[in-house]
Design a protein around this motif. Structure first.
Motif, PDB file in Angstrom:
ATOM      1  N   LEU A  23       0.733  -1.224  -0.041  1.00 47.90           N
ATOM      2  CA  LEU A  23       0.025   0.155   0.006  1.00 47.90           C
ATOM      3  C   LEU A  23       0.773   1.231  -0.065  1.00 47.90           C
ATOM      4  CD1 LEU A  23      -2.808  -1.128   2.574  1.00 47.90           C
ATOM      5  CD2 LEU A  23      -3.075  -0.720   0.085  1.00 47.90           C
ATOM      6  N   GLY A  24       2.027   1.289   0.916  1.00 49.23           N
ATOM      7  CA  GLY A  24       2.702   2.527   0.697  1.00 49.23           C
ATOM      8  C   GLY A  24       3.365   2.578  -0.504  1.00 49.23           C
ATOM      9  N   VAL A  49       5.973   6.555   5.473  1.00 45.35           N
ATOM     10  CA  VAL A  49       5.713   6.092   6.738  1.00 45.35           C
ATOM     11  C   VAL A  49       5.223   4.773   6.617  1.00 45.35           C
ATOM     12  CG1 VAL A  49       4.698   6.414   8.739  1.00 45.35           C
ATOM     13  CG2 VAL A  49       5.531   8.654   7.617  1.00 45.35           C
ATOM     14  N   GLY A  50       4.416   4.353   5.769  1.00 46.08           N
ATOM     15  CA  GLY A  50       3.776   3.149   5.681  1.00 46.08           C
ATOM     16  C   GLY A  50       4.544   2.033   5.259  1.00 46.08           C
ATOM     17  N   VAL A  51       5.406   2.333   4.302  1.00 49.71           N
ATOM     18  CA  VAL A  51       6.309   1.081   3.786  1.00 49.71           C
ATOM     19  C   VAL A  51       7.313   0.845   4.992  1.00 49.71           C
ATOM     20  CG1 VAL A  51       8.212   0.826   2.390  1.00 49.71           C
ATOM     21  CG2 VAL A  51       6.388   1.845   1.442  1.00 49.71           C
ATOM     22  N   TYR A  52       7.837   1.913   5.633  1.00 45.79           N
ATOM     23  CA  TYR A  52       8.656   1.671   7.015  1.00 45.79           C
ATOM     24  C   TYR A  52       8.131   1.015   8.061  1.00 45.79           C
ATOM     25  CZ  TYR A  52      13.518   2.470   5.259  1.00 45.79           C
ATOM     26  OH  TYR A  52      14.541   2.250   4.830  1.00 45.79           O
ATOM     27  N   LEU A 422      15.527   3.276   0.843  1.00 47.13           N
ATOM     28  CA  LEU A 422      14.337   3.862   0.615  1.00 47.13           C
ATOM     29  C   LEU A 422      13.392   3.355  -0.263  1.00 47.13           C
ATOM     30  CD1 LEU A 422      14.948   7.854   1.053  1.00 47.13           C
ATOM     31  CD2 LEU A 422      14.037   6.196   2.774  1.00 47.13           C
ATOM     32  N   PRO A 423      12.106   3.141  -0.455  1.00 47.05           N
ATOM     33  CA  PRO A 423      11.376   2.544  -1.193  1.00 47.05           C
ATOM     34  C   PRO A 423      11.269   3.059  -2.636  1.00 47.05           C
ATOM     35  CG  PRO A 423       9.922   3.883   0.253  1.00 47.05           C
ATOM     36  CD  PRO A 423      11.379   3.749   0.813  1.00 47.05           C
ATOM     37  N   VAL A 437      12.361   6.586   9.707  1.00 49.03           N
ATOM     38  CA  VAL A 437      12.459   6.454  11.176  1.00 49.03           C
ATOM     39  C   VAL A 437      11.215   6.489  11.735  1.00 49.03           C
ATOM     40  CG1 VAL A 437      13.417   7.135  13.254  1.00 49.03           C
ATOM     41  CG2 VAL A 437      14.902   6.975  11.023  1.00 49.03           C
ATOM     42  N   SER A 438      10.243   7.439  11.440  1.00 50.79           N
ATOM     43  CA  SER A 438       8.938   7.530  12.283  1.00 50.79           C
ATOM     44  C   SER A 438       8.094   6.471  11.966  1.00 50.79           C
ATOM     45  CB  SER A 438       8.319   8.942  11.746  1.00 50.79           C
ATOM     46  OG  SER A 438       9.169  10.004  11.922  1.00 50.79           O
TER      47      SER A 438
END
Length: 465
Positions: A23-24, A49-52, A422-423, A437-438
């Protein structure tokens, strides 16, 4: 009270992780140029944020699954294969993640299909929408891949007629085939090496690096490792010639698999039969190379392509040392500064040869383990290091590592590397790192709350029972 862990909980947690990844990735992945969003846009921020968030959930699920595998009632290899399929499912139709290399694959396949020499020209020579998707740093770079992979990419180009969505799906299916071959080979190689097949699958196939980079990233390392794995299985058994053919085909995808041929000789050769085995292996490998190159129609430019230059911004021990040395020489006013990077890369090659010889001639572990350590050395001391390169050695170390401590160290390194890119596949900036990180911290908070809730509920369940 311990956190209750079983196979189904691990499966569900990992599925949630890869679902958030998919989804991210819809807004923060390595999207086609027309779909790219500005990194500061709300949807891109939420996607990152969703990917991580998903990456950390997946790592946690994998770590918990490791405790189940080491527990008193470990799951069967078949049950672990089902977990792998469930975790991979959300990524099947997701956009590319963590790298734009898959666009280079598609462009190179289209070049072969158009009879453009990929060993003389970069994707810019192709032109058009497909070439525009290739990262700028690789636009003028010739391919480092062998004729077997180029034949696959060319066939896919013909089937999809240059349509990017269909091409991306096709490349992901090729990568999934490679992962399936890896998963099929691991238990057999583990049994031969005296290792636990379930532990081998956990570390070598369910590893987050496999899902993030071989499945989500659709890297051709998957098909290289798959062919290498089944080739070793065949060579170890009664199918020596077939094994050599498969390993040679793996090397004609990416060159590091060539180290599998000495491993075949070590697996099969006994006493005076070693020379005969070596001659047979060499002859079959040469014949396979000629046949594959002829069928692919790409010529022998792939031999010179082994020296294909890499990006000067690559991160590896030798590249970092080369850049630092170059800067120091430049400040000292030396004219040798431009030579620093090539010299350090050459030094890395020499170190690799020395380490590989030390592994085989002095350490002398089992052939499968020796091959895994050798491929790890190739990845570490090469001119470029990518997280998925770690899988070259990890795949076989998972199958043959002699102690649990080795597996634990390799697993810890895998978890760290899973967080390294990173994605979008683009170089990170400070703001994106903070967002990533968040997302990871948010996942840790959710996991901790779930742990606390489970601990609070456990006594109630015990009294009810």
């Amino acid at each position: 009270m311990a956190f209750p862990v079983d196979l189904r909980r691990c499966q569900a947690l990992g599925l949630a992780g890869t679902a958030f990844l998919a989804l991210g990735g819809e807004t923060a992945g390595a999207l086609p140029a027309r779909d790219l969003l500005a990194p500061e846009s709300g949807r891109a921020v939420l996607g990152l944020v969703g990917v991580y968030f998903g990456v950390v959930l997946l790592i946690a699920a994998w770590a918990l699954l490791g405790t189940v595998v080491r527990g008193p009632e470990p799951p069967t290899p078949r049950a672990l294969l089902l977990v792998l399929a469930v975790w991979a499912a959300p990524l099947l139709l997701a956009p590319p993640l963590f790298s734009r290399d898959v666009y280079s694959y598609l462009a190179q396949g289209a070049m072969v299909d158009a009879h453009i020499d990929v060993y003389a020209h970069g994707p810019a020579q192709l032109g058009g929408p497909l070439a525009d998707e290739v990262a700028p740093v690789w636009q003028q770079t010739t391919t480092p891949y062998g004729p077997v992979f180029l034949a696959v990419a060319s066939a896919l180009s013909g089937l999809t007629r240059g349509q990017i969505p269909a091409g991306l799906l096709g490349m992901r299916l090729v990568a999934l085939l490679g992962v399936a071959l890896m998963a099929a080979a691991l238990p057999r190689l583990a049994r031969h090496s005296g290792a636990d097949p379930a532990a081998a699958l956990w570390l070598g196939a369910l590893n987050p690096l496999v899902l993030l980079h071989l499945v989500a990233g659709a890297h051709n390392d998957a098909i290289m490792l798959g062919l290498l794995g089944v080739g070793l299985v065949a060579a170890r058994g009664r199918w020596h010639v077939l094994g050599v053919v498969l390993i040679t085909l793996a090397a004609l995808v990416k060159a590091p698999a060539l180290l599998g041929l000495p491993a075949v000789v070590a697996l099969r050769g006994r006493g005076s039969g070693t020379v005969r085995c070596a001659l047979t292996t060499t002859g079959v490998a040469l014949a396979t190379t000629v046949a594959a190159t002829t069928v692919a129609g790409t010529g022998y430019g792939w031999i010179a392509a082994l020296k294909t230059p890499v990006s000067p911004h690559n991160w590896s021990p030798t590249s970092v040392l080369g850049r630092v040395t170059g800067v120091l020489l430049q400040k000292l006013g030396s004219g040798l500064a431009p030579l620093a990077l090539p010299v350090w890369h050459a030094t890395g090659l020499v170190v690799t040869v020395v380490v590989v010889l030390f592994i085989w001639l002095r350490l002398r572990p089992g052939p499968i383990y020796a091959l895994g350590l050798s491929l790890a050395a190739v990845a570490v001391f090469g001119p470029a290091v990518r997280p998925w390169y770690a899988l070259w050695g990890l795949f076989l170390i998972a199958a043959a590592a002699p102690t649990g401590s080795v597996r634990r160290r390799v697993a810890a390194a895998s978890a760290v590397l899973a967080l390294a890119v990173l994605p979008s596949g683009a170089p990170p900036d400070a703001e994106q790192v903070v967002l990533a990180v968040s997302g990871g911290v948010l996942a840790l908070v959710v996991l901790w709350q779930a742990h606390q809730a489970a601990q609070a509920q456990a006594p109630v369940l015990e009294r009810a029972a």
